[in-house]
Design a protein around this motif. Structure first.
Motif, PDB file in Angstrom:
ATOM      1  N   ALA A  64      -0.359 -11.032  -3.645  1.00 30.10           N
ATOM      2  CA  ALA A  64      -0.181  -9.590  -3.814  1.00 30.10           C
ATOM      3  C   ALA A  64      -0.401  -8.844  -2.506  1.00 30.10           C
ATOM      4  CB  ALA A  64      -1.142  -9.077  -4.886  1.00 30.10           C
ATOM      5  N   VAL A  65      -1.465  -9.161  -1.805  1.00 25.75           N
ATOM      6  CA  VAL A  65      -1.770  -8.472  -0.549  1.00 25.75           C
ATOM      7  C   VAL A  65      -0.667  -8.727   0.472  1.00 25.75           C
ATOM      8  CG1 VAL A  65      -3.365  -8.384   1.399  1.00 25.75           C
ATOM      9  CG2 VAL A  65      -4.253  -8.439  -0.940  1.00 25.75           C
ATOM     10  N   ARG A  66      -0.241  -9.962   0.586  1.00 31.47           N
ATOM     11  CA  ARG A  66       0.821 -10.276   1.543  1.00 31.47           C
ATOM     12  C   ARG A  66       2.124  -9.572   1.165  1.00 31.47           C
ATOM     13  NH1 ARG A  66      -1.193 -16.528   1.435  1.00 31.47           N
ATOM     14  NH2 ARG A  66      -2.839 -16.323   3.027  1.00 31.47           N
ATOM     15  N   TYR A  67       2.362  -9.444  -0.125  1.00 30.96           N
ATOM     16  CA  TYR A  67       3.575  -8.760  -0.593  1.00 30.96           C
ATOM     17  C   TYR A  67       3.557  -7.294  -0.182  1.00 30.96           C
ATOM     18  CZ  TYR A  67       6.641  -6.244  -3.802  1.00 30.96           C
ATOM     19  OH  TYR A  67       7.572  -5.390  -4.335  1.00 30.96           O
ATOM     20  N   VAL A  68       2.459  -6.568  -0.457  1.00 29.72           N
ATOM     21  CA  VAL A  68       2.453  -5.133  -0.157  1.00 29.72           C
ATOM     22  C   VAL A  68       2.479  -4.887   1.348  1.00 29.72           C
ATOM     23  CG1 VAL A  68       1.313  -4.542  -2.327  1.00 29.72           C
ATOM     24  CG2 VAL A  68      -0.073  -4.853  -0.280  1.00 29.72           C
ATOM     25  N   LEU A  69       1.826  -5.745   2.113  1.00 27.82           N
ATOM     26  CA  LEU A  69       1.876  -5.579   3.561  1.00 27.82           C
ATOM     27  C   LEU A  69       3.275  -5.878   4.094  1.00 27.82           C
ATOM     28  CD1 LEU A  69      -1.594  -7.118   4.448  1.00 27.82           C
ATOM     29  CD2 LEU A  69      -0.917  -4.726   4.697  1.00 27.82           C
ATOM     30  N   GLY A  70       3.932  -6.855   3.496  1.00 22.95           N
ATOM     31  CA  GLY A  70       5.300  -7.149   3.885  1.00 22.95           C
ATOM     32  C   GLY A  70       6.276  -6.035   3.549  1.00 22.95           C
ATOM     33  N   ARG A  71       5.945  -5.249   2.523  1.00 25.08           N
ATOM     34  CA  ARG A  71       6.775  -4.093   2.175  1.00 25.08           C
ATOM     35  C   ARG A  71       6.566  -2.933   3.142  1.00 25.08           C
ATOM     36  NH1 ARG A  71       8.587  -2.798  -2.815  1.00 25.08           N
ATOM     37  NH2 ARG A  71       9.652  -1.186  -1.612  1.00 25.08           N
ATOM     38  N   GLY A  72       5.464  -2.938   3.884  1.00 30.59           N
ATOM     39  CA  GLY A  72       5.212  -1.864   4.838  1.00 30.59           C
ATOM     40  C   GLY A  72       3.948  -1.076   4.589  1.00 30.59           C
ATOM     41  N   ALA A  73       3.034  -1.595   3.767  1.00 28.47           N
ATOM     42  CA  ALA A  73       1.766  -0.898   3.540  1.00 28.47           C
ATOM     43  C   ALA A  73       0.968  -0.830   4.830  1.00 28.47           C
ATOM     44  CB  ALA A  73       0.956  -1.605   2.454  1.00 28.47           C
ATOM     45  N   SER A  74       0.330   0.304   5.064  1.00 25.29           N
ATOM     46  CA  SER A  74      -0.531   0.435   6.244  1.00 25.29           C
ATOM     47  C   SER A  74      -1.959   0.013   5.942  1.00 25.29           C
ATOM     48  CB  SER A  74      -0.509   1.876   6.770  1.00 25.29           C
ATOM     49  OG  SER A  74      -0.778   2.811   5.740  1.00 25.29           O
ATOM     50  N   GLN A  75      -2.317  -0.033   4.664  1.00 27.33           N
ATOM     51  CA  GLN A  75      -3.603  -0.530   4.198  1.00 27.33           C
ATOM     52  C   GLN A  75      -3.402  -1.015   2.766  1.00 27.33           C
ATOM     53  OE1 GLN A  75      -3.417   2.997   5.071  1.00 27.33           O
ATOM     54  NE2 GLN A  75      -2.627   3.267   2.994  1.00 27.33           N
ATOM     55  N   VAL A  76      -4.384  -1.735   2.240  1.00 27.30           N
ATOM     56  CA  VAL A  76      -4.294  -2.303   0.897  1.00 27.30           C
ATOM     57  C   VAL A  76      -5.271  -1.574  -0.008  1.00 27.30           C
ATOM     58  CG1 VAL A  76      -4.651  -4.394  -0.482  1.00 27.30           C
ATOM     59  CG2 VAL A  76      -3.611  -4.552   1.799  1.00 27.30           C
ATOM     60  N   LYS A  77      -4.846  -1.247  -1.214  1.00 29.13           N
ATOM     61  CA  LYS A  77      -5.707  -0.548  -2.172  1.00 29.13           C
ATOM     62  C   LYS A  77      -6.015  -1.472  -3.353  1.00 29.13           C
ATOM     63  CE  LYS A  77      -7.462   2.934  -4.667  1.00 29.13           C
ATOM     64  NZ  LYS A  77      -6.553   3.981  -5.157  1.00 29.13           N
ATOM     65  N   LEU A  78      -7.311  -1.710  -3.589  1.00 30.23           N
ATOM     66  CA  LEU A  78      -7.772  -2.480  -4.734  1.00 30.23           C
ATOM     67  C   LEU A  78      -8.557  -1.582  -5.677  1.00 30.23           C
ATOM     68  CD1 LEU A  78      -9.339  -5.751  -3.212  1.00 30.23           C
ATOM     69  CD2 LEU A  78      -6.932  -5.277  -3.704  1.00 30.23           C
ATOM     70  N   ALA A  79      -8.440  -1.832  -6.977  1.00 29.03           N
ATOM     71  CA  ALA A  79      -9.317  -1.216  -7.972  1.00 29.03           C
ATOM     72  C   ALA A  79     -10.406  -2.234  -8.300  1.00 29.03           C
ATOM     73  CB  ALA A  79      -8.534  -0.848  -9.222  1.00 29.03           C
ATOM     74  N   VAL A  80     -11.643  -1.948  -7.871  1.00 32.49           N
ATOM     75  CA  VAL A  80     -12.732  -2.916  -8.059  1.00 32.49           C
ATOM     76  C   VAL A  80     -13.792  -2.392  -9.031  1.00 32.49           C
ATOM     77  CG1 VAL A  80     -12.322  -3.853  -5.765  1.00 32.49           C
ATOM     78  CG2 VAL A  80     -14.124  -2.164  -6.073  1.00 32.49           C
ATOM     79  N   GLY A  81     -13.437  -1.336  -9.772  1.00 33.68           N
ATOM     80  CA  GLY A  81     -14.336  -0.797 -10.784  1.00 33.68           C
ATOM     81  C   GLY A  81     -13.564   0.039 -11.773  1.00 33.68           C
ATOM     82  N   GLY A  82     -14.216   0.388 -12.876  1.00 29.78           N
ATOM     83  CA  GLY A  82     -13.577   1.190 -13.902  1.00 29.78           C
ATOM     84  C   GLY A  82     -13.117   2.532 -13.384  1.00 29.78           C
TER      85      GLY A  82
END
Length: 441
Positions: A197-215
């Protein structure tokens, strides 16, 4: 603001009007530089070819420069919203039942609205903004610079999982929901899927990665005390982002999730309303940024279920403790965000955030959060920074995003809540996209 109509091949790289002069001189401006507590005495600021060329003095002003007499008004850096969702403004039912084209039309409209409110840059923390960003950068559409995260990455039953309850689990052959299909959300489980997932979004052109790590407040299934993704999953995301020379931003409210994210190497905590003193000290020790919001909690978005309203109330009540702790501990890596979703009318009043924060911060602190602080925050993107250069400040060499304000927001931030009247000039990338002084002549 009028729509830009650049001739073919002459569009600005950041979506301004190519016919605008490439040199602009502000004379008699009182400058808030993005770092200080006070305005300067009336001075001049020269912009040449998209950068601040000179602060003070008028030597070497190009003969073709557009001169704007500020007449003692306030010149500030362009505002930065470090927690935006420009594509996610349709109502919740609309989002569930519409397609990406519908979202894109909303996004283009909201991008123009952001710019009209003085936001020359946004860090979009969830949503399929890649094409919108390209359209703005090419001059096809007006809007702010966009630092895109692409889809929010969530675990199953996490903050970004809106799969209908009637849909079987993917383990049983179930399908992804519309929000995942359209690239706004991405649900994964396990280290292997996280890396993909991370490699996919960065390959699309993301400048940073966003994770939801809590409710989250806007999701029905996960209370705010829930911690999402294992330490190993978050560490995998951080490592993959680091290999691309950028960072991970994390949505989380509760202390357990915050600590897990910080210890795994996440660089920003989005929200953090329920943090405790020990966890905030941990963030301070690790150099972690806090990007809180106020406006989104002041009034509940329409159409919320009761359980969701209760979560918004819980998050709202946590703001006093959060900001009191930042004062007590001297924590100052604080950004400025909005997190407005499915509420175009609220987004139109986004500058109310400047007033809401006066309960806890001085006007100078708030303006720094929205300019200089956020400029440092978006620069965490490192080599994935789509707009290399210094943002959020007025100093020689900085990227030329500036606003001329009728009034002094260091004395009265409420002047910013009437942008049609009080944001007289908006300059992005050195190009004038609004000049009410010229319009009034």
């Amino acid at each position: 603001m009028s729509d830009p109509k650049p001739a073919p091949g002459t569009a600005s790289p950041t979506g301004g009007d190519a016919s605008s002069p490439r040199a602009v001189l502000f004379s008699g401006a009182r400058v808030f530089d993005g770092r200080s507590d006070e305005l300067t005495a009336p001075t001049s600021v020269l912009i040449v070819d998209g950068k601040i060329a000179l602060v003070g003095g008028t030597e070497d002003v190009p003969s073709h420069a557009l001169t704007i007499d500020a007449d003692g008004r306030t010149l500030t850096p362009g505002f930065i919203d470090a927690h935006a969702h420009v594509m996610l403004q349709p109502t919740v039912p609309e989002m569930a039942g519409s397609d990406l084209a519908h979202h894109a039309l909303y996004g283009a409209s909201m991008a123009k609205l952001y710019l009209s409110r003085g936001y020359t840059t946004i860090r979009d923390t969830g949503g399929n903004t890649f094409s919108l960003k390209r359209a703005i950068d090419s001059g096809m559409n007006q809007g702010p610079r966009i630092y895109p995260s692409g889809p929010i990455i969530s675990q199953t039953a996490g903050h970004g999982d809106f799969t209908p309850m009637s849909e079987p689990a993917r383990l049983l052959g179930g399908h992804r929901d519309n929000m995942q299909r359209d690239g706004h959300l991405l649900v994964v489980d396990g280290v292997s899927d996280m890396l993909q997932a991370v490699r996919y979004v960065l390959g699309r052109g993301a400048s940073q990665v966003k994770l939801a790590v809590g409710g989250g407040c806007a999701s029905d299934r996960d209370p705010l005390d829930v911690t999402e993704f294992t330490a190993e999953e978050i560490e995998a995301a951080v490592k993959a982002a680091g290999d691309w020379n950028t960072y991970v931003a994390t949505h989380v409210y509760n202390p357990t999730g915050i600590r897990r994210a910080v210890e795994a190497g996440a660089r920003t905590i989005e929200h953090g309303n329920l943090v405790d003193a020990e966890t905030l000290e941990l963030m301070k020790d690790h150099g972690t940024w806090l990007c809180p919001q106020v406006i989104v909690y002041v009034s509940d978005p329409p159409g919320l279920a009761e359980v969701t309203k209760e979560k918004f109330a819980q998050a709202r009540e946590g703001l006093d403790t959060l900001f009191e702790l930042t004062k007590k501990t001297g924590f100052d890596r604080i950004g400025f965000g909005s997190d407005i979703i499915s509420a175009p009318d609220t987004l139109a009043g986004i500058n109310e955030e400047f007033v809401h924060r006066t309960k806890w911060f001085s006007p100078a602190e708030i303006l720094r959060q929205a300019t200089g602080n956020n400029g440092r925050l978006v620069a965490l993107a490192g080599m994935r920074n789509p707009y290399p250069g210094t943002l959020g400040v007025i100093e020689p060499g900085a990227l030329a995003d500036v606003l001329l304000v009728d009034g002094n927001p260091l004395d009265d931030p409420s002047v910013l809540t009437d942008p049609e009247r009080n944001l007289l000039v908006i300059v992005k990338d050195g190009q004038v996209v609004k000049n009410a002084l010229a319009d009034d002549r």
